[in-house]
Motif scaffolding. Sequence first.
Motif, PDB file in Angstrom:
ATOM      1  N   LEU A  14     -33.987 -13.082 -61.083  1.00 13.64           N
ATOM      2  CA  LEU A  14     -35.381 -12.445 -60.885  1.00 13.64           C
ATOM      3  C   LEU A  14     -36.311 -13.297 -61.985  1.00 13.64           C
ATOM      4  CD1 LEU A  14     -34.014  -8.608 -61.238  1.00 13.64           C
ATOM      5  CD2 LEU A  14     -34.802  -9.924 -59.200  1.00 13.64           C
ATOM      6  N   LYS A  65     -41.239  -3.790 -55.597  1.00 15.14           N
ATOM      7  CA  LYS A  65     -40.072  -4.157 -54.953  1.00 15.14           C
ATOM      8  C   LYS A  65     -39.378  -5.129 -56.055  1.00 15.14           C
ATOM      9  CE  LYS A  65     -37.197  -5.901 -51.190  1.00 15.14           C
ATOM     10  NZ  LYS A  65     -37.177  -6.441 -49.703  1.00 15.14           N
ATOM     11  N   PHE A 120     -35.456  -7.014 -56.367  1.00 15.17           N
ATOM     12  CA  PHE A 120     -34.325  -7.293 -55.554  1.00 15.17           C
ATOM     13  C   PHE A 120     -32.921  -7.094 -56.507  1.00 15.17           C
ATOM     14  CE2 PHE A 120     -31.174 -10.729 -55.005  1.00 15.17           C
ATOM     15  CZ  PHE A 120     -30.821 -10.699 -53.610  1.00 15.17           C
ATOM     16  N   CYS A 121     -31.911  -6.634 -55.667  1.00 10.01           N
ATOM     17  CA  CYS A 121     -30.849  -6.158 -55.996  1.00 10.01           C
ATOM     18  C   CYS A 121     -30.859  -5.061 -57.374  1.00 10.01           C
ATOM     19  CB  CYS A 121     -29.913  -7.268 -56.521  1.00 10.01           C
ATOM     20  SG  CYS A 121     -29.386  -8.194 -55.194  1.00 10.01           S
TER      21      CYS A 121
END
Length: 322
Positions: A182, A218, A220-221
């Motif tokens: 990230l 958003k 990620f993961c």
Amino acid sequence: MLKKNDVIEVEIVDLSHDGAGVAKAEGLVFFVENALPTERIRMRILKVNKKIGFGKVEAYLTKSPYRNEDVDVAYLRTGIADLGHLKYSEQLKFKTKKVRDSLYKIAGISDIEVAPTLGMEHPLHYRNKAQVPVRRVNGQLETGFFRKNSHDLMPIEDFYIQDPVIDQVVLAVRDLLRRFDLKPYDEKEQSGLIRNIVVRRGHYSGEIMVILVTTRPKIFCIDQLIERLVAQFSAIKSVMQNINNQPGNAILGKEFRVLYGQDYITDRMLENHFQIAAPAFYQVNTEMAEKLYQTAIDFAELNTEDIVVDAYSGIGTIGLSV
């Protein structure tokens, strides 16, 4: 006439509010990092204005008997512990002096007694909240603190005055952000995702809240990240997201989202129990807040007929304590 890069010998005669040593030379007042009253130093001049200047220590000619030699200078350079180079007993005296001087210089009051500053038995690792910036340093996502008067991040793992468990959570989040690749926020380019990590921990309850401050919604993961984080720290009761897409120094934006658990943690102060939300103001030093509140209550000598107005009350810790 003094100029930049001149090296002169000076004596430190005072401390500024942020812990810089104060020296005087040729009609100028100089502020010097990591220098204490009574110390004589060889000072290199970094900058000179009409009335003030800034210098750094080139060499100590004599040292104060009250110098704390154990402190990491990173804590001075970032402002984490502005007075960390001064022994704690002398820090308390310094704070008493600052109150006395302020009463005299600002209000013109000199005939009032200023009581000694109340201190802690163990004045380290007390903060129940951390707000830690996330940036890229030497090609790697890092957490730490900004150097004073700059936005240059100094990577730090032990924050000295924070609850050690909070430090552990910050490092765990940092490692997970690296693992899931990230991107840290880049202030100059206005790019990247993760701006700050905010962690709260109840002083008595031990409950933990983690807030990820991001530039966009958003992540990620995020479910896998939270699963691994909670597996490491079962006391985590809340993981929040705060979205801050605005330039500037504000840590938090206006929008919060619950990513895991609830939107608050609980703790107590003077035997009152509180729900502490992500944006709530809550004293960061619980031990000293209780001592402060109780001292004020004792001085007030309230009775059952008195009315107390708790203005600008935050979550009401003072009003509910009386």
